[in-house]
Design a protein around this motif. Structure first.
Motif, PDB file in Angstrom:
ATOM      1  N   LYS A  44     -34.247 -39.778  95.122  1.00 34.13           N
ATOM      2  CA  LYS A  44     -34.187 -40.641  96.288  1.00 34.13           C
ATOM      3  C   LYS A  44     -35.386 -41.571  96.317  1.00 34.13           C
ATOM      4  O   LYS A  44     -36.477 -41.236  95.869  1.00 34.13           O
ATOM      5  CB  LYS A  44     -34.127 -39.803  97.560  1.00 34.13           C
ATOM      6  N   ARG A  54     -26.151 -39.976  98.552  1.00 28.80           N
ATOM      7  CA  ARG A  54     -27.000 -38.799  98.366  1.00 28.80           C
ATOM      8  C   ARG A  54     -28.185 -39.103  97.449  1.00 28.80           C
ATOM      9  O   ARG A  54     -29.334 -38.804  97.791  1.00 28.80           O
ATOM     10  CB  ARG A  54     -26.167 -37.651  97.784  1.00 28.80           C
ATOM     11  N   LYS A  79     -24.776 -43.692 104.448  1.00 30.73           N
ATOM     12  CA  LYS A  79     -23.496 -44.006 103.812  1.00 30.73           C
ATOM     13  C   LYS A  79     -22.989 -45.381 104.244  1.00 30.73           C
ATOM     14  O   LYS A  79     -22.444 -46.138 103.433  1.00 30.73           O
ATOM     15  CB  LYS A  79     -22.468 -42.926 104.157  1.00 30.73           C
ATOM     16  N   ALA A 118     -20.140 -41.179  98.446  1.00 32.74           N
ATOM     17  CA  ALA A 118     -20.932 -40.044  98.923  1.00 32.74           C
ATOM     18  C   ALA A 118     -22.076 -39.719  97.959  1.00 32.74           C
ATOM     19  O   ALA A 118     -23.202 -39.446  98.377  1.00 32.74           O
ATOM     20  CB  ALA A 118     -20.033 -38.822  99.109  1.00 32.74           C
ATOM     21  N   ASP A 119     -21.786 -39.766  96.655  1.00 27.35           N
ATOM     22  CA  ASP A 119     -22.823 -39.454  95.668  1.00 27.35           C
ATOM     23  C   ASP A 119     -23.919 -40.517  95.647  1.00 27.35           C
ATOM     24  O   ASP A 119     -25.105 -40.197  95.518  1.00 27.35           O
ATOM     25  CB  ASP A 119     -22.201 -39.331  94.275  1.00 27.35           C
TER      26      ASP A 119
END
Length: 277
Positions: free
Chosen positions: A2, A34, A40, A30-31
């Motif tokens: 991240k 993350r 999102k 979604a991935d």
């Protein structure tokens, strides 16, 4: 991983493209949310902006890079005049050795395999054009590091190095020794440093003013390069091609590749592989 620093709304679309790779070319919303650490909803807005310009393509399985990047990639290739000179020589080297040949340039702390002529051997190793590799691992990329400035060398040697395999040279002392050998012989070799059972050898290309332009390499399965006598022939072939391209680009200095000395001192050549006479 991240992002730890804030990403502006203008930067988010480009930031998301950085997660697409040869290893993972398809992502779900979604991935991406993350791994990027972005909400999102923010990811979705960025992806829609990229879709409008065909940089990202949405399909049933998620998102993949779009066709606009193929066009941009062609423009990038065409913008390097030296590679146009080199292409016939690379193709000839591929036909002579039956191994894959590559034109590799630096981009920041990585090398890019800008052009690849695929092997004609029955058992081959596939290298995708556009593949990136760190400057500390792999023959062609480490040769780029060898002819880079002292600041970049210090940055690489002092930074974190990922072990792609058990053989990846991540210890600064080991990497320095390999760089020193390449500086003295103008050659580099790697055996399983980025992928198991793979091998690559490389020689430098210089331009009119003696500046380093690119690395030319041969790549294949490690078994093909296992015998020292065969490896010597491949080293001589890639050296000859690199010199021919350099002369075609206007380089007029002495040519200092030394395949025999390289073979004698190359750490990866263990005693059971033998030495060239």
């Amino acid at each position: 991983m991240k992002q730890t620093t804030p990403i502006s709304s203008l930067e988010r679309p480009l930031f998301l493209t950085s997660f697409f790779s040869h290893e993972k070319p398809v992502w779900t919303l979604a991935d991406l949310a993350r791994v990027s650490g972005l909400p999102k909803a923010s990811c979705l807005r960025a992806l829609r902006a990229l879709e409008r310009f065909a940089v990202i393509q949405r399909f049933e399985g998620g998102y993949r890079l779009g066709t606009r990047l193929l066009e941009l990639g062609g423009i990038v290739q065409a913008s390097y005049p030296a590679r146009r000179v080199a292409m016939p020589f690379l193709e000839q080297l591929r036909d002579q050795t039956l191994q894959s040949t590559q034109w590799v340039i630096r981009d920041g702390n990585e090398g890019i395999y800008l052009d690849v002529f695929e092997s004609r051997a029955r058992v081959r190793m596939y290298i995708a054009p556009g593949r990136r590799a760190p400057l500390y691992a792999g023959a062609s990329t480490r040769l780029i590091l060898t002819f880079s400035d002292a600041h970049l060398k210090a940055e690489i040697l002092g930074g974190a190095m990922r072990a792609y395999t058990e053989i990846t040279p991540c210890a600064p002392a080991e990497l320095e020794a390999l760089i020193d050998l390449s500086a003295r012989t103008w050659l580099a070799a790697s055996f399983g440093e980025l992928e198991p059972h793979s091998a690559e050898i490389a020689a430098p290309v210089f331009g009119l003013g003696g500046e380093f332009v690119a690395a030319i390499s041969l790549a294949g399965t490690a078994a093909v390069f296992a015998e020292a006598a065969s490896l010597l022939g491949y080293l001589e072939a890639v050296s000859k091609t690199a010199e021919e391209v350099s002369r075609a680009l206007g380089y007029s200095g002495p040519w200092q590749t030394d395949p025999r000395r390289f073979l004698q001192e190359m750490p990866a050549l263990s005693a059971d592989k033998g030495r060239a006479d």
